[in-house]
Design a protein around this motif. Structure first.
Motif, PDB file in Angstrom:
ATOM      1  N   GLU A 136      53.371 -25.597  15.400  1.00 30.04           N
ATOM      2  CA  GLU A 136      52.761 -25.432  13.975  1.00 30.04           C
ATOM      3  C   GLU A 136      53.959 -24.742  12.941  1.00 30.04           C
ATOM      4  OE1 GLU A 136      48.034 -25.806  14.564  1.00 30.04           O
ATOM      5  OE2 GLU A 136      49.037 -23.793  14.929  1.00 30.04           O
ATOM      6  N   VAL A 137      54.407 -23.892  13.637  1.00 30.25           N
ATOM      7  CA  VAL A 137      55.444 -23.047  12.801  1.00 30.25           C
ATOM      8  C   VAL A 137      56.591 -23.964  12.527  1.00 30.25           C
ATOM      9  CG1 VAL A 137      57.045 -20.988  12.671  1.00 30.25           C
ATOM     10  CG2 VAL A 137      54.584 -20.735  13.425  1.00 30.25           C
ATOM     11  N   LYS A 138      57.064 -24.690  13.563  1.00 31.59           N
ATOM     12  CA  LYS A 138      58.389 -25.405  13.302  1.00 31.59           C
ATOM     13  C   LYS A 138      57.868 -26.572  12.434  1.00 31.59           C
ATOM     14  CE  LYS A 138      60.718 -26.501  17.065  1.00 31.59           C
ATOM     15  NZ  LYS A 138      61.266 -26.858  18.625  1.00 31.59           N
ATOM     16  N   SER A 139      56.693 -27.106  12.482  1.00 33.40           N
ATOM     17  CA  SER A 139      56.352 -27.992  11.504  1.00 33.40           C
ATOM     18  C   SER A 139      56.215 -27.847  10.107  1.00 33.40           C
ATOM     19  CB  SER A 139      55.003 -28.896  11.936  1.00 33.40           C
ATOM     20  OG  SER A 139      55.186 -29.549  12.981  1.00 33.40           O
ATOM     21  N   LEU A 140      55.823 -26.318   9.985  1.00 31.29           N
ATOM     22  CA  LEU A 140      55.736 -25.784   8.657  1.00 31.29           C
ATOM     23  C   LEU A 140      57.297 -25.507   8.232  1.00 31.29           C
ATOM     24  CD1 LEU A 140      52.800 -23.155   8.896  1.00 31.29           C
ATOM     25  CD2 LEU A 140      52.976 -25.492   7.786  1.00 31.29           C
ATOM     26  N   ARG A 141      58.121 -25.229   8.984  1.00 32.64           N
ATOM     27  CA  ARG A 141      59.616 -25.138   8.463  1.00 32.64           C
ATOM     28  C   ARG A 141      59.875 -26.408   8.040  1.00 32.64           C
ATOM     29  NH1 ARG A 141      61.270 -20.053  10.083  1.00 32.64           N
ATOM     30  NH2 ARG A 141      60.375 -19.139  11.818  1.00 32.64           N
ATOM     31  N   ALA A 197      36.839 -15.743   9.114  1.00 34.81           N
ATOM     32  CA  ALA A 197      37.292 -16.808   8.300  1.00 34.81           C
ATOM     33  C   ALA A 197      38.229 -17.898   9.003  1.00 34.81           C
ATOM     34  CB  ALA A 197      38.238 -16.103   7.099  1.00 34.81           C
ATOM     35  N   TRP A 198      37.804 -19.102   8.826  1.00 37.51           N
ATOM     36  CA  TRP A 198      38.575 -20.304   9.416  1.00 37.51           C
ATOM     37  C   TRP A 198      38.945 -21.064   8.422  1.00 37.51           C
ATOM     38  CZ3 TRP A 198      39.370 -19.645  14.751  1.00 37.51           C
ATOM     39  CH2 TRP A 198      38.503 -18.867  15.424  1.00 37.51           C
ATOM     40  N   LEU A 199      40.389 -21.689   8.788  1.00 36.93           N
ATOM     41  CA  LEU A 199      40.661 -22.538   7.731  1.00 36.93           C
ATOM     42  C   LEU A 199      40.611 -24.009   8.271  1.00 36.93           C
ATOM     43  CD1 LEU A 199      42.603 -23.240   5.309  1.00 36.93           C
ATOM     44  CD2 LEU A 199      44.395 -23.253   6.930  1.00 36.93           C
ATOM     45  N   MET A 200      39.796 -24.742   7.645  1.00 38.74           N
ATOM     46  CA  MET A 200      39.182 -26.160   8.180  1.00 38.74           C
ATOM     47  C   MET A 200      39.840 -27.176   7.362  1.00 38.74           C
ATOM     48  SD  MET A 200      36.762 -25.209  10.368  1.00 38.74           S
ATOM     49  CE  MET A 200      35.698 -26.271  10.478  1.00 38.74           C
ATOM     50  N   GLY A 201      40.188 -28.275   8.043  1.00 38.47           N
ATOM     51  CA  GLY A 201      40.845 -29.313   7.241  1.00 38.47           C
ATOM     52  C   GLY A 201      42.128 -29.289   6.851  1.00 38.47           C
ATOM     53  N   ALA A 202      43.100 -28.332   7.210  1.00 38.28           N
ATOM     54  CA  ALA A 202      44.313 -28.217   6.791  1.00 38.28           C
ATOM     55  C   ALA A 202      45.046 -29.185   7.795  1.00 38.28           C
ATOM     56  CB  ALA A 202      44.954 -26.865   6.888  1.00 38.28           C
ATOM     57  N   HIS A 203      45.854 -29.939   7.407  1.00 45.35           N
ATOM     58  CA  HIS A 203      46.614 -31.101   8.230  1.00 45.35           C
ATOM     59  C   HIS A 203      48.163 -30.692   8.572  1.00 45.35           C
ATOM     60  CE1 HIS A 203      48.617 -34.941   9.688  1.00 45.35           C
ATOM     61  NE2 HIS A 203      47.189 -35.015   9.996  1.00 45.35           N
ATOM     62  N   ILE A 204      48.581 -30.402   9.676  1.00 46.03           N
ATOM     63  CA  ILE A 204      49.949 -29.912  10.009  1.00 46.03           C
ATOM     64  C   ILE A 204      50.283 -30.995  10.916  1.00 46.03           C
ATOM     65  CG2 ILE A 204      51.570 -28.408  10.934  1.00 46.03           C
ATOM     66  CD1 ILE A 204      49.358 -26.072   9.836  1.00 46.03           C
ATOM     67  N   THR A 205      51.297 -31.805  10.528  1.00 50.93           N
ATOM     68  CA  THR A 205      51.725 -33.010  11.345  1.00 50.93           C
ATOM     69  C   THR A 205      52.873 -32.323  12.211  1.00 50.93           C
ATOM     70  OG1 THR A 205      51.526 -34.315   9.247  1.00 50.93           O
ATOM     71  CG2 THR A 205      52.992 -35.102  11.248  1.00 50.93           C
ATOM     72  N   PRO A 206      52.313 -32.717  13.637  1.00 49.44           N
ATOM     73  CA  PRO A 206      53.348 -32.136  14.723  1.00 49.44           C
ATOM     74  C   PRO A 206      54.671 -32.939  14.642  1.00 49.44           C
ATOM     75  CG  PRO A 206      51.814 -33.545  15.570  1.00 49.44           C
ATOM     76  CD  PRO A 206      51.415 -33.442  13.885  1.00 49.44           C
ATOM     77  N   LEU A 207      55.972 -32.262  15.001  1.00 45.69           N
ATOM     78  CA  LEU A 207      57.307 -32.838  14.968  1.00 45.69           C
ATOM     79  C   LEU A 207      57.239 -33.844  16.109  1.00 45.69           C
ATOM     80  CD1 LEU A 207      59.576 -30.021  13.919  1.00 45.69           C
ATOM     81  CD2 LEU A 207      58.698 -31.778  12.347  1.00 45.69           C
ATOM     82  N   LYS A 208      57.898 -34.915  16.264  1.00 42.18           N
ATOM     83  CA  LYS A 208      58.280 -35.597  17.250  1.00 42.18           C
ATOM     84  C   LYS A 208      59.107 -35.086  18.441  1.00 42.18           C
ATOM     85  CE  LYS A 208      57.957 -40.008  14.607  1.00 42.18           C
ATOM     86  NZ  LYS A 208      58.694 -41.081  14.215  1.00 42.18           N
ATOM     87  N   VAL A 222      52.093 -29.671  25.468  1.00 44.07           N
ATOM     88  CA  VAL A 222      51.119 -29.048  24.515  1.00 44.07           C
ATOM     89  C   VAL A 222      50.550 -30.309  23.894  1.00 44.07           C
ATOM     90  CG1 VAL A 222      50.610 -27.622  22.681  1.00 44.07           C
ATOM     91  CG2 VAL A 222      52.129 -26.809  24.436  1.00 44.07           C
ATOM     92  N   ILE A 223      49.194 -30.490  23.776  1.00 40.27           N
ATOM     93  CA  ILE A 223      48.679 -31.456  23.122  1.00 40.27           C
ATOM     94  C   ILE A 223      48.382 -31.115  21.673  1.00 40.27           C
ATOM     95  CG2 ILE A 223      46.510 -32.856  22.598  1.00 40.27           C
ATOM     96  CD1 ILE A 223      45.967 -32.841  25.700  1.00 40.27           C
ATOM     97  N   ALA A 224      48.964 -31.445  20.565  1.00 40.12           N
ATOM     98  CA  ALA A 224      48.843 -31.203  19.263  1.00 40.12           C
ATOM     99  C   ALA A 224      47.849 -31.699  18.483  1.00 40.12           C
ATOM    100  CB  ALA A 224      50.470 -31.357  18.599  1.00 40.12           C
ATOM    101  N   ASP A 225      47.083 -31.025  18.004  1.00 39.57           N
ATOM    102  CA  ASP A 225      45.952 -31.339  17.036  1.00 39.57           C
ATOM    103  C   ASP A 225      46.398 -31.050  15.777  1.00 39.57           C
ATOM    104  OD1 ASP A 225      43.619 -32.331  16.032  1.00 39.57           O
ATOM    105  OD2 ASP A 225      42.301 -30.688  16.783  1.00 39.57           O
TER     106      ASP A 225
END
Length: 160
Positions: free
Chosen positions: A38-43, A61-72, A78-81
């Motif tokens: 997720e950190v790599k995708s955010l970068r 507190a939980w962050l719901m519905g935020a979409h972080i697209t995994p890099l190819k 690791v299964i990226a959700d």
């Protein structure tokens, strides 16, 4: 002497829809518990907060519905959700404020932005109250009026 790494600066993702749909009462800064991919995708800037919100449950507190697209190029073992729930890291005092306010009628907690603070990812969350349709129209009319005033001031300044 080792070369210093530059940390990315600035905003990763904004939730403009939240500013349109809610009156922001109070803002909080929260850390986000992330996995490595997720950190790599955010970068790479692969995040969206459009329909995200904050769920307050069991003194957390939980962050719901935020979409972080995994890099190819992310790890294959690791299964990226992309829309998994992510824990927000807040002080107990801040959590108590949020819990108390959300229990009041009409208040909710929404995510406004994700951004870098040095080498850490932070989430700006807000205690907000929903806007009605007439409130949205009123804000838009005010914005248009201010824009017209600014145009008039600029054109008046150019005429002189």
């Amino acid at each position: 002497m080792a070369k210093q790494k530059k940390h990315p600066q600035g905003t990763i993702a904004l939730n403009k829809k939240a500013l349109h749909d809610y009156f922001v009462e109070q803002k909080f800064e929260a850390g986000v518990a992330l996995a490595g991919w997720e950190v790599k995708s955010l970068r790479a800037g692969k995040a969206q907060l459009v329909d995200s919100y904050v769920l307050l449950k069991d003194d957390e507190a939980w962050l719901m519905g935020a979409h972080i697209t995994p890099l190819k190029t992310a790890s294959t073992h690791v299964i990226a959700d992309p829309i998994r729930t992510r824990k927000l890291l807040l002080h107990k005092r801040e959590l108590d404020k949020l819990f108390g306010a959300v229990q009041q009628k009409g208040y909710t907690c929404v995510a406004l932005s994700l951004y870098w603070k040095q080498h850490l990812v932070k989430c700006e969350i807000a205690l907000a109250k929903g806007k009605k349709d007439f409130d949205k129209r009123h804000v838009e009319k005010e914005r248009d009026a201010n824009r017209e005033v600014q145009r008039a001031m600029r054109s008046k300044g150019k005429d002189d």
